[in-house]
Design an enzyme around this catalytic site. Structure first.
Site, mmCIF file in Angstrom:
data_model
loop_
_atom_site.group_PDB
_atom_site.id
_atom_site.type_symbol
_atom_site.label_atom_id
_atom_site.label_comp_id
_atom_site.label_asym_id
_atom_site.label_seq_id
_atom_site.Cartn_x
_atom_site.Cartn_y
_atom_site.Cartn_z
ATOM 1 N N ARG A 121 4.120 -8.592 10.600
ATOM 2 C CA ARG A 121 2.871 -7.831 10.520
ATOM 3 C C ARG A 121 2.960 -7.187 9.159
ATOM 4 N NH1 ARG A 121 -1.827 -6.732 10.371
ATOM 5 N NH2 ARG A 121 -2.820 -4.943 11.371
ATOM 6 N N HIS A 124 0.956 -2.520 5.502
ATOM 7 C CA HIS A 124 -0.404 -2.027 5.681
ATOM 8 C C HIS A 124 -0.376 -0.547 6.040
ATOM 9 C CE1 HIS A 124 0.814 -2.759 9.871
ATOM 10 N NE2 HIS A 124 -0.091 -1.872 10.219
ATOM 11 N N HIS A 126 -3.332 2.589 7.950
ATOM 12 C CA HIS A 126 -4.656 2.738 8.579
ATOM 13 C C HIS A 126 -4.992 4.201 8.835
ATOM 14 C CE1 HIS A 126 -1.759 2.282 11.802
ATOM 15 N NE2 HIS A 126 -1.633 0.990 11.554
ATOM 16 N N GLU A 130 -0.169 5.460 14.689
ATOM 17 C CA GLU A 130 0.237 4.319 15.523
ATOM 18 C C GLU A 130 1.493 4.659 16.319
ATOM 19 O OE1 GLU A 130 0.485 0.477 13.492
ATOM 20 O OE2 GLU A 130 2.483 0.146 14.342
ATOM 21 N N HIS A 169 3.434 0.915 6.410
ATOM 22 C CA HIS A 169 4.524 0.383 7.231
ATOM 23 C C HIS A 169 4.415 -1.123 7.408
ATOM 24 C CE1 HIS A 169 1.172 1.543 9.858
ATOM 25 N NE2 HIS A 169 1.520 0.533 10.637
ATOM 26 N N GLU A 191 -8.828 -3.079 14.362
ATOM 27 C CA GLU A 191 -7.756 -3.745 13.634
ATOM 28 C C GLU A 191 -8.208 -4.204 12.258
ATOM 29 O OE1 GLU A 191 -4.099 -6.159 14.629
ATOM 30 O OE2 GLU A 191 -5.909 -7.205 15.244
HETATM 31 MN MN MN Z 1 -0.001 -0.524 11.876
#
Ligand code: MN
Ligand code: MN
Length: 399
Positions: A121, A124, A126, A130, A169, A191
């Site tokens: 993943r 990124h 946001h 999280e 992260h 997302e």
């Molecule tokens: Mn994330």
């Protein structure tokens, strides 16, 4: 095999009575176990004769045949991940439950994600914080904080992590097959509103990238993103003082007669300032007692195993009952009263998640036990012996 309860037996009786006209055979125990719930309660209601989806009905017996104590219009408090759209990618897949799927869930959104071995993943960040629970496998997580300290950790099944809003992260699957639950402190989380490193590279003029990094443009001409060397990253500011991961299963659980509870909030996991959680286990025959949460937050639930039944008490004499199984999301708006029964023969495991810095609950039985008995006697018409038998400590999970 599912343990039969009274309501399922009643439903089976209704099926047996119907079948008696045709096959002329009473319901055997095996037939009773396969009983299809019917909208029948005593002399009230009548079997469904129109189109029906028996598989869905079996998962929701308390929607088809609600307890007589249910009343009024309680919003929908259930959405299975299995009923949502799955986004399939080269590295695995992801599916989400947000306000679009479960409109009542304005405070929390969940994403269930699968990574194949070695899949990443990508780097990124946001808008939402999280919180994650690793369901299977091992992953390497990385982050960097505002002080320029970094964080690299390998976490295993049952561990959790937390990245505050805006903290960059990554998540990389190690040798095993990996699946995890991500929880965001915003029900509108999308997302697609993630800031991806590769996107930024793709949408920044090359000379800006080169100047910002202090490297020649030629070095970046072919880059999608620079190669990641997770090992041996030695920042001048060292590693973070408050780790972003927490080994939840290593915590000694609060023992209860009907199961156990592990609580994780900012008191035990200091970095998790906006999401608190609890891993609750309810043994067969057990029940998460009647309670509610005064921490100013809705409860978002994720069911990991077993079959559960939750009755939620709202104001104005309204109440609703919902059934859950592995992979389902449940929700309890702040600060409605509720209880969760294990209605099957395997342990119910689920997460209680709150958009809060702390876990807090009020036990109904403890409240009554700690109130002057004269008042309770008058108010509820309970006798002294019953009042004396109520627990002065929170039972959490009863049997
Ligand atoms: Mn994330
Ligand atoms: Mn609760």
């Amino acid at each position: 095999m599912t343990q039969l309860n009274r309501r399922e037996l009643l439903a089976a009786g209704a099926v047996g009575a119907l079948a008696a006209g045709g096959a002329g055979v009473g319901a055997s125990l095996a037939a009773a176990r396969n009983a299809v719930p019917q909208p029948v309660r005593g002399d009230d209601g009548a079997p469904i004769i129109g189109p029906r989806n028996v598989a869905v009905e079996r998962e929701n017996p308390d929607q088809i045949s609600p307890p007589a104590t249910d009343a009024g219009s309680v919003p929908n408090l259930k959405f299975p991940f299995d009923a949502g759209h799955t986004r399939i990618t080269t590295g695995g897949w992801a599916r989400e439950v947000t306000v679009r799927e479960l409109p009542v869930a304005t405070q929390i959104a969940g994403v269930n994600m699968r990574l194949k071995p070695g899949a990443i993943r990508e780097l990124h960040w946001h808008k939402a914080a999280e919180w994650a629970f690793l369901l299977a496998g091992r992953v390497r997580i990385t982050a960097v904080n505002v002080e320029g300290a970094n964080f690299v950790d390998d976490v295993s099944s049952g561990d959790i992590w937390f990245f505050p809003a805006g903290i960059p992260h990554s998540i990389q699957a190690l040798d095993d097959e990996v699946e995890f639950l991500l929880v965001f402190d915003d029900g509108n989380f999308n997302e697609n509103e993630t800031f991806l490193l590769t996107d930024w590279f793709a949408h920044t003029p090359l000379h800006v990238l080169a100047k910002s990094f202090g490297v020649p443009e030629s070095a970046l001409a072919k880059a999608v993103a620079p190669a990641i060397e997770a090992d041996g990253v030695g920042p001048p500011e060292g590693t973070v003082r408050r780790p972003y991961s927490y080994p939840l299963l290593q915590q000694i659980p609060l023992k209860a007669t009907g199961g156990r509870v592990r609580i994780v909030d900012s008191s035990t996991f200091p970095v998790a300032t906006s999401i608190a959680g609890a891993l609750v286990e309810i043994e067969p025959g057990g029940m998460r007692e009647l309670h509610w949460h005064p921490n100013l937050a809705d409860e978002w639930q994720y069911y990991i195993s077993g079959q559960a039944r939750m009755t939620v008490f709202a104001t104005d004499g309204t109440a609703g009952t919902f059934d859950y199984q592995a992979g389902d999301v449940g929700y309890v708006p702040f600060p409605m009263g509720h209880s969760i029964e294990n209605r099957g023969d395997e342990t119910v495991r689920f997460l209680e998640i709150f958009r809060s810095d702390r876990f807090a609950d009020i036990s109904l039985s403890q409240w009554i036990a700690l109130t002057p008995p004269e008042l309770i006697q008058q108010h509820l018409n309970l006798d002294r012996r019953t009042i004396k038998a109520l627990p002065k400590r929170k039972p959490l999970v009863v049997r």
